[in-house]
Write a protein that holds these residues in place. Structure first.
Motif, mmCIF file in Angstrom:
data_model
loop_
_atom_site.group_PDB
_atom_site.id
_atom_site.type_symbol
_atom_site.label_atom_id
_atom_site.label_comp_id
_atom_site.label_asym_id
_atom_site.label_seq_id
_atom_site.Cartn_x
_atom_site.Cartn_y
_atom_site.Cartn_z
ATOM 1 N N LEU A 26 -29.891 1.945 -29.678
ATOM 2 C CA LEU A 26 -30.787 1.036 -30.392
ATOM 3 C C LEU A 26 -32.249 1.413 -30.273
ATOM 4 N N VAL A 27 -32.592 2.192 -29.253
ATOM 5 C CA VAL A 27 -33.980 2.580 -29.015
ATOM 6 C C VAL A 27 -34.085 4.096 -29.163
ATOM 7 N N GLU A 28 -34.889 4.523 -30.116
ATOM 8 C CA GLU A 28 -35.044 5.946 -30.375
ATOM 9 C C GLU A 28 -35.665 6.647 -29.167
ATOM 10 N N GLU A 29 -35.054 7.762 -28.779
ATOM 11 C CA GLU A 29 -35.499 8.544 -27.619
ATOM 12 C C GLU A 29 -35.705 7.635 -26.401
ATOM 13 N N CYS A 30 -34.722 6.843 -26.140
ATOM 14 C CA CYS A 30 -34.817 5.806 -25.101
ATOM 15 C C CYS A 30 -35.163 6.389 -23.731
ATOM 16 N N GLU A 31 -34.490 7.441 -23.331
ATOM 17 C CA GLU A 31 -34.724 8.000 -21.993
ATOM 18 C C GLU A 31 -36.141 8.514 -21.833
ATOM 19 N N GLN A 32 -36.669 9.190 -22.868
ATOM 20 C CA GLN A 32 -38.021 9.736 -22.763
ATOM 21 C C GLN A 32 -39.077 8.639 -22.857
ATOM 22 N N ARG A 33 -38.906 7.706 -23.773
ATOM 23 C CA ARG A 33 -39.918 6.674 -23.995
ATOM 24 C C ARG A 33 -39.908 5.600 -22.913
ATOM 25 N N MET A 34 -38.728 5.217 -22.483
ATOM 26 C CA MET A 34 -38.627 4.095 -21.554
ATOM 27 C C MET A 34 -38.715 4.523 -20.093
ATOM 28 N N GLU A 35 -38.359 5.768 -19.825
ATOM 29 C CA GLU A 35 -38.332 6.312 -18.464
ATOM 30 C C GLU A 35 -37.585 5.373 -17.517
ATOM 31 N N ASP A 36 -38.287 4.725 -16.615
ATOM 32 C CA ASP A 36 -37.628 3.865 -15.625
ATOM 33 C C ASP A 36 -37.649 2.385 -16.018
ATOM 34 N N LYS A 37 -38.014 2.076 -17.266
ATOM 35 C CA LYS A 37 -38.096 0.689 -17.709
ATOM 36 C C LYS A 37 -36.811 0.190 -18.371
ATOM 37 N N THR A 38 -35.795 1.049 -18.513
ATOM 38 C CA THR A 38 -34.582 0.616 -19.208
ATOM 39 C C THR A 38 -33.869 -0.512 -18.456
ATOM 40 N N GLU A 39 -33.795 -0.408 -17.141
ATOM 41 C CA GLU A 39 -33.151 -1.479 -16.364
ATOM 42 C C GLU A 39 -33.900 -2.791 -16.521
ATOM 43 N N GLU A 40 -35.217 -2.715 -16.535
ATOM 44 C CA GLU A 40 -36.032 -3.918 -16.706
ATOM 45 C C GLU A 40 -35.824 -4.520 -18.092
ATOM 46 N N LEU A 41 -35.708 -3.667 -19.118
ATOM 47 C CA LEU A 41 -35.472 -4.157 -20.473
ATOM 48 C C LEU A 41 -34.105 -4.822 -20.574
ATOM 49 N N VAL A 42 -33.086 -4.212 -20.003
ATOM 50 C CA VAL A 42 -31.741 -4.806 -20.027
ATOM 51 C C VAL A 42 -31.765 -6.144 -19.294
ATOM 52 N N GLU A 43 -32.472 -6.224 -18.183
ATOM 53 C CA GLU A 43 -32.574 -7.485 -17.440
ATOM 54 C C GLU A 43 -33.280 -8.546 -18.291
ATOM 55 N N THR A 44 -34.326 -8.138 -19.008
ATOM 56 C CA THR A 44 -35.043 -9.061 -19.887
ATOM 57 C C THR A 44 -34.131 -9.558 -21.001
ATOM 58 N N ILE A 45 -33.346 -8.661 -21.574
ATOM 59 C CA ILE A 45 -32.418 -9.030 -22.643
ATOM 60 C C ILE A 45 -31.405 -10.039 -22.136
ATOM 61 N N THR A 46 -30.782 -9.747 -21.013
ATOM 62 C CA THR A 46 -29.734 -10.638 -20.499
ATOM 63 C C THR A 46 -30.299 -11.962 -19.978
ATOM 64 N N ARG A 47 -31.558 -11.951 -19.562
ATOM 65 C CA ARG A 47 -32.187 -13.176 -19.061
ATOM 66 C C ARG A 47 -32.600 -14.109 -20.211
ATOM 67 N N ILE A 48 -33.120 -13.539 -21.299
ATOM 68 C CA ILE A 48 -33.679 -14.362 -22.368
ATOM 69 C C ILE A 48 -32.679 -14.636 -23.487
ATOM 70 N N LEU A 49 -32.022 -13.600 -23.982
ATOM 71 C CA LEU A 49 -31.127 -13.778 -25.123
ATOM 72 C C LEU A 49 -29.781 -14.333 -24.665
ATOM 73 N N PRO A 50 -29.275 -15.352 -25.349
ATOM 74 C CA PRO A 50 -27.990 -15.926 -24.942
ATOM 75 C C PRO A 50 -26.849 -14.945 -25.198
ATOM 76 N N PRO A 51 -25.773 -15.043 -24.437
ATOM 77 C CA PRO A 51 -24.658 -14.105 -24.604
ATOM 78 C C PRO A 51 -23.859 -14.376 -25.870
ATOM 79 N N HIS A 52 -23.050 -13.400 -26.228
ATOM 80 C CA HIS A 52 -22.119 -13.538 -27.343
ATOM 81 C C HIS A 52 -21.169 -14.682 -27.025
ATOM 82 N N PRO A 53 -20.713 -15.444 -28.027
ATOM 83 C CA PRO A 53 -19.816 -16.571 -27.744
ATOM 84 C C PRO A 53 -18.601 -16.177 -26.910
#
Length: 149
Positions: free
Chosen positions: A94-121
């Motif tokens: 979903l994120v273009e060149e995720c490893e290069q652009r995000m570096e060590d922020k991917t875990e933080e982004l996933v945590e933000t997603i799971t914390r804020i966005l509600p889960p699939h039914p």
């Protein structure tokens, strides 16, 4: 459907679901008299089974504000809101060149997603079932301990 402004931007699945609800789409018996076409009902039915059914405008606004620090494009944020990845392997496409652009922020982004966005039914149902199973397992143990005393 009346187009007010062409090319105003892409909609999230939640925004489309909200639009269809405002036009009368729903699961109730009055569905037959609504001003929504059959194809729009099919889209509504599909979206009711996605993460969009649990989202609100406030949740999406909050998530977009939190994503500012990750320097994501509007299209990437839209895809994340619509799909709600649960882990890094689901995030990478979903994120273009995720490893290069995000570096060590991917875990933080996933945590933000799971914390804020509600889960699939279906994920919410699984979590509720697991919690119920955990409670059932502890109840007999407590009952046995009470009998011994």
């Amino acid at each position: 459907m009346k187009i007010i402004e062409t090319s105003a931007g892409a909609l999230t699945n939640f925004e489309l679901l909200d639009l269809l609800r405002s036009r009368g789409a729903g699961k109730d018996a009055s569905r037959a008299i609504a001003t929504v076409s059959q194809s729009e009902f099919k889209v509504f039915d599909y979206l009711e089974g996605t993460v969009a059914c649990n989202q609100t405008r406030e949740i999406i606004d909050n998530f977009v504000a939190e994503c500012q620090k990750f320097d994501l494009t509007k299209a990437e944020i839209l895809n994340i809101v619509n799909i709600r990845p649960r882990n890094e392997p689901e995030l990478f496409p979903l994120v273009e060149e995720c490893e290069q652009r995000m570096e060590d922020k991917t875990e933080e982004l996933v945590e933000t997603i799971t914390r804020i966005l509600p889960p699939h039914p279906s994920q919410a149902d699984e979590a509720n079932e697991e919690a119920a199973e955990g409670e059932e397992e502890t109840e007999p143990e407590q009952a046995e301990g009470e009998e011994e005393q």
